[in-house]
Write an enzyme that holds these catalytic residues in place. Structure first.
Site, short mmCIF file in Angstrom:
data_model
loop_
_atom_site.label_atom_id
_atom_site.label_comp_id
_atom_site.label_asym_id
_atom_site.label_seq_id
_atom_site.Cartn_x
_atom_site.Cartn_y
_atom_site.Cartn_z
N TYR A 113 -1.99 -1.36 10.98
CA TYR A 113 -2.23 -1.89 9.63
C TYR A 113 -1.08 -1.50 8.69
O TYR A 113 -0.48 -2.35 8.03
CB TYR A 113 -3.56 -1.36 9.06
CG TYR A 113 -3.65 -1.50 7.56
CD1 TYR A 113 -3.82 -2.75 6.97
CD2 TYR A 113 -3.51 -0.39 6.71
CE1 TYR A 113 -3.86 -2.89 5.59
CE2 TYR A 113 -3.54 -0.53 5.33
CZ TYR A 113 -3.72 -1.78 4.78
OH TYR A 113 -3.74 -1.92 3.41
N LYS A 158 2.16 -3.74 6.61
CA LYS A 158 2.57 -3.71 5.19
C LYS A 158 4.08 -3.49 5.09
O LYS A 158 4.77 -4.14 4.31
CB LYS A 158 1.82 -2.62 4.44
CG LYS A 158 0.34 -2.88 4.28
CD LYS A 158 0.07 -4.08 3.38
CE LYS A 158 -1.38 -4.48 3.37
NZ LYS A 158 -1.63 -5.81 2.81
N SER A 189 0.84 -1.20 0.00
CA SER A 189 0.00 0.00 0.00
C SER A 189 0.87 1.25 0.00
O SER A 189 1.98 1.25 0.55
CB SER A 189 -0.85 -0.02 1.28
OG SER A 189 -1.43 1.24 1.52
P1 NAD Z 1 -10.75 -7.33 1.50
O1 NAD Z 1 -10.92 -7.31 2.96
O2 NAD Z 1 -11.95 -7.12 0.65
O3 NAD Z 1 -10.06 -8.70 1.04
C1 NAD Z 1 -9.12 -9.38 1.84
C2 NAD Z 1 -9.59 -10.80 1.96
O4 NAD Z 1 -8.66 -11.53 2.77
C3 NAD Z 1 -10.96 -10.95 2.61
O5 NAD Z 1 -11.81 -11.69 1.75
C4 NAD Z 1 -10.69 -11.70 3.91
O6 NAD Z 1 -11.76 -12.56 4.26
C5 NAD Z 1 -9.40 -12.44 3.59
N1 NAD Z 1 -8.54 -12.76 4.73
C6 NAD Z 1 -8.09 -11.94 5.71
N2 NAD Z 1 -7.30 -12.61 6.56
C7 NAD Z 1 -7.23 -13.90 6.10
C8 NAD Z 1 -6.58 -15.08 6.57
N3 NAD Z 1 -5.84 -15.07 7.67
N4 NAD Z 1 -6.76 -16.22 5.86
C9 NAD Z 1 -7.52 -16.24 4.75
N5 NAD Z 1 -8.16 -15.17 4.27
C10 NAD Z 1 -8.02 -14.01 4.94
O7 NAD Z 1 -9.63 -6.26 1.13
P2 NAD Z 1 -9.18 -5.68 -0.29
O8 NAD Z 1 -9.61 -4.26 -0.34
O9 NAD Z 1 -9.58 -6.59 -1.36
O10 NAD Z 1 -7.61 -5.68 -0.10
C11 NAD Z 1 -6.81 -6.75 -0.53
C12 NAD Z 1 -5.38 -6.50 -0.10
O11 NAD Z 1 -4.93 -5.26 -0.63
C13 NAD Z 1 -5.20 -6.40 1.43
O12 NAD Z 1 -3.97 -7.01 1.75
C14 NAD Z 1 -5.14 -4.91 1.66
O13 NAD Z 1 -4.42 -4.59 2.82
C15 NAD Z 1 -4.43 -4.43 0.41
N6 NAD Z 1 -4.72 -3.02 0.11
C16 NAD Z 1 -6.01 -2.61 -0.02
C17 NAD Z 1 -6.30 -1.28 -0.28
C18 NAD Z 1 -7.73 -0.80 -0.39
O14 NAD Z 1 -7.96 0.39 -0.32
N7 NAD Z 1 -8.72 -1.67 -0.57
C19 NAD Z 1 -5.24 -0.36 -0.42
C20 NAD Z 1 -3.92 -0.82 -0.31
C21 NAD Z 1 -3.68 -2.16 -0.04
C1 UD1 Z 2 -6.90 5.20 4.00
C2 UD1 Z 2 -5.94 4.69 5.04
C3 UD1 Z 2 -4.76 4.00 4.35
C4 UD1 Z 2 -5.26 2.89 3.43
C5 UD1 Z 2 -6.25 3.51 2.43
C6 UD1 Z 2 -6.85 2.50 1.51
C7 UD1 Z 2 -6.19 6.18 6.98
C8 UD1 Z 2 -5.50 7.20 7.82
N1 UD1 Z 2 -5.49 5.78 5.89
O1 UD1 Z 2 -6.21 6.10 3.21
O2 UD1 Z 2 -3.88 3.45 5.30
O3 UD1 Z 2 -4.18 2.29 2.72
O4 UD1 Z 2 -7.32 4.14 3.18
O5 UD1 Z 2 -7.62 1.57 2.23
O6 UD1 Z 2 -7.27 5.73 7.27
N2 UD1 Z 2 -12.38 11.31 3.60
C9 UD1 Z 2 -13.39 12.17 3.99
N3 UD1 Z 2 -14.53 11.62 4.51
C10 UD1 Z 2 -14.71 10.27 4.65
C11 UD1 Z 2 -13.68 9.41 4.26
C12 UD1 Z 2 -12.51 9.95 3.74
O7 UD1 Z 2 -13.27 13.38 3.86
O8 UD1 Z 2 -15.78 9.86 5.16
C13 UD1 Z 2 -11.16 11.87 2.98
C14 UD1 Z 2 -9.88 11.55 3.73
O9 UD1 Z 2 -9.61 12.53 4.69
C15 UD1 Z 2 -8.86 11.55 2.56
C16 UD1 Z 2 -9.68 11.06 1.35
O10 UD1 Z 2 -11.05 11.30 1.69
O11 UD1 Z 2 -8.43 12.86 2.29
C17 UD1 Z 2 -9.50 9.58 1.05
O12 UD1 Z 2 -9.74 8.84 2.25
P1 UD1 Z 2 -9.71 7.23 2.27
O13 UD1 Z 2 -10.60 6.71 1.21
O14 UD1 Z 2 -9.99 6.80 3.67
O15 UD1 Z 2 -8.22 6.86 1.84
P2 UD1 Z 2 -6.80 7.32 2.47
O16 UD1 Z 2 -6.96 8.41 3.43
O17 UD1 Z 2 -5.88 7.54 1.33
#
Ligand code: NAD
Ligand code: UD1
Length: 339
Positions: free
Chosen positions: A150, A154, A125
């Site tokens: 969290y 990473k 991330s």
């Molecule tokens: P998500 O929660 O929708 O998917 C993650 C999946 O992993 C879920 O289905 C959950 O049930 C499964 N899981 C968790 N722990 C497990 C375990 N111990 N064994 C088996 N399954 C397990 O999340 P996502 O948004 O699809 O994210 C996927 C990956 O990308 C994650 O590692 C997340 O940290 C990373 N990531 C997500 C974002 C985002 O904004 N969505 C941003 C940066 C990184």
């Molecule tokens: C957040 C997480 C980051 C994670 C990412 C994707 C925090 C501090 N950071 O980042 O670790 O990797 O999500 O899952 O939580 N915002 C509002 N109102 C809302 C929600 C968000 O104004 O109800 C604003 C936030 O202040 C930010 C932007 O929208 O400026 C995006 O927010 P968000 O979607 O939560 O993503 P990140 O802040 O980038």
């Protein structure tokens, strides 16, 4: 040959499974369903005509994970999405976050070693950059201080994988640093289904637009940005899914540990998103400005040139598509995957 997709019923994993199937690959999903639902498999089948093999198993359970590898000797690569990802929850449940995200990754690496699987794509991330030292963020930008467990998991996993590679130089490990994944599959059958009140901006916006919540709280309008609200690099989840296919293709050819920023390279403020969403969908997004959210940075967007040059990947979907697809998913599934 098969590709093991950990966390494959989750938001990004499910979209990646669809893209893999459509590219002729054979994904096998392992997920403990702690943050996703089995109905996702039906949706994948409806979209692609194929139901991927699925194991309901926890990666922290070594015996269960070993069984998945033992029963599928044709696994040649792994895409590791599984993990807990809610920032706020990680602050209140640090032990659960460190345990789940780290132990699952250690077990996975042990199994890969035992069964001779050498290609790994990991979901990292942009959070690893902390408050970024430069904008746009390059892969060479120094890592920053994370503000929550969290984010720290990473960073720790990236370090673990770099160390695992040293005595296993024939492995290929891709660390994909995602920026802000949003949107949904254009069919409206798959999308993001957060539990309870969404933490992230996009799901909150779609829930406001469809009347599930009264208004959006904008976390601060006094940042040093063009309109005072936070700026992020939003990327369509299908573009993100496709980046994994490109990383996998490269992993099959080269060894080493490679880091890629996966974003569009464009920054949008919160107010830009409200406006873009209203224009793309014709729906109103009422909002109120409230205090800043602790841990937020002002601006975070990628320099995505390396992914384009080396992986041959770049984002194709624009903000209109992100808003339109997110809204279609929310409208067709007002309660997410729950009926
Ligand atoms: P998500 O929660 O929708 O998917 C993650 C999946 O992993 C879920 O289905 C959950 O049930 C499964 N899981 C968790 N722990 C497990 C375990 N111990 N064994 C088996 N399954 C397990 O999340 P996502 O948004 O699809 O994210 C996927 C990956 O990308 C994650 O590692 C997340 O940290 C990373 N990531 C997500 C974002 C985002 O904004 N969505 C941003 C940066 C990184
Ligand atoms: C957040 C997480 C980051 C994670 C990412 C994707 C925090 C501090 N950071 O980042 O670790 O990797 O999500 O899952 O939580 N915002 C509002 N109102 C809302 C929600 C968000 O104004 O109800 C604003 C936030 O202040 C930010 C932007 O929208 O400026 C995006 O927010 P968000 O979607 O939560 O993503 P990140 O802040 O980038």
């Amino acid at each position: 040959m098969s590709i093991l997709i950990t966390g494959g019923t989750g938001f990004i994993g499910s979209h990646t499974v669809v893209e893999l199937i459509e590219a002729g690959e054979t994904p096998i999903i392992v997920d403990n369903l702690s943050n996703s639902k089995e109905i996702v498999l039906d949706r994948i089948q409806t979209i692609t005509g194929i139901r991927p093999k699925f194991y309901k198993a926890d990666l922290c359970d070594m015996t269960a994970l070993d069984t998945v590898f033992a029963e599928n000797p044709d696994i040649e690569s792994v895409i590791h999405f599984a993990g807990l990802k809610a920032v706020g929850e990680s602050v209140s449940l640090p032990l659960q976050y460190y345990y789940n995200n780290l132990v699952s990754t250690l077990n996975l690496c042990e199994c890969m070693k035992k069964y001779g699987v050498k290609n790994l794509v990991f979901s990292s991330s942009a959070t690893v950059y902390g408050d970024p030292a430069e904008i746009p963020i390059k892969e060479t930008t120094p890592l920053g201080q994370t503000t929550n467990p969290y984010g720290e998991t990473k960073k720790m996993i990236e370090r673990i994988l770099v160390d695992v590679h040293k005595p296993n130089p024939d492995w290929s490990i891709s660390l994909l640093r995602y920026f802000n994944p949003v949107g949904a599959h254009e069919s409206g059958l798959m999308g993001e289904d957060p539990k309870g009140i969404p933490n992230n901006l996009f799901p909150f916006v779609t829930q406001v637009a469809t009347g599930r919540r009264p208004y959006l709280s904008i976390f601060g309008d006094d940042y040093d940005t063009h309109d005072g609200t936070g700026v992020r690099d939003y990327i369509h989840v299908v573009d993100l899914a496709r980046a994994h296919l490109c990383a996998l293709k490269r992993a099959r050819k080269v060894t080493g540990v490679e880091v890629y920023n996966i974003g569009t390279g464009h920054g949008y403020s919160v107010l830009d998103i409200v406006k873009a969403f209203e224009e793309a969908t014709g729906k109103k997004v009422p909002y109120k400005v409230v205090a800043r959210r602790p841990g937020d940075v002002a601006t975070c967007y990628a320099d995505a040139a390396k992914a384009k040059e080396v992986l041959g990947w770049e984002a194709e979907f624009d903000m209109v598509a992100m808003c339109r697809d997110a809204d279609r998913w929310q409208t067709m599934n007002p309660n997410g995957y729950d009926a």
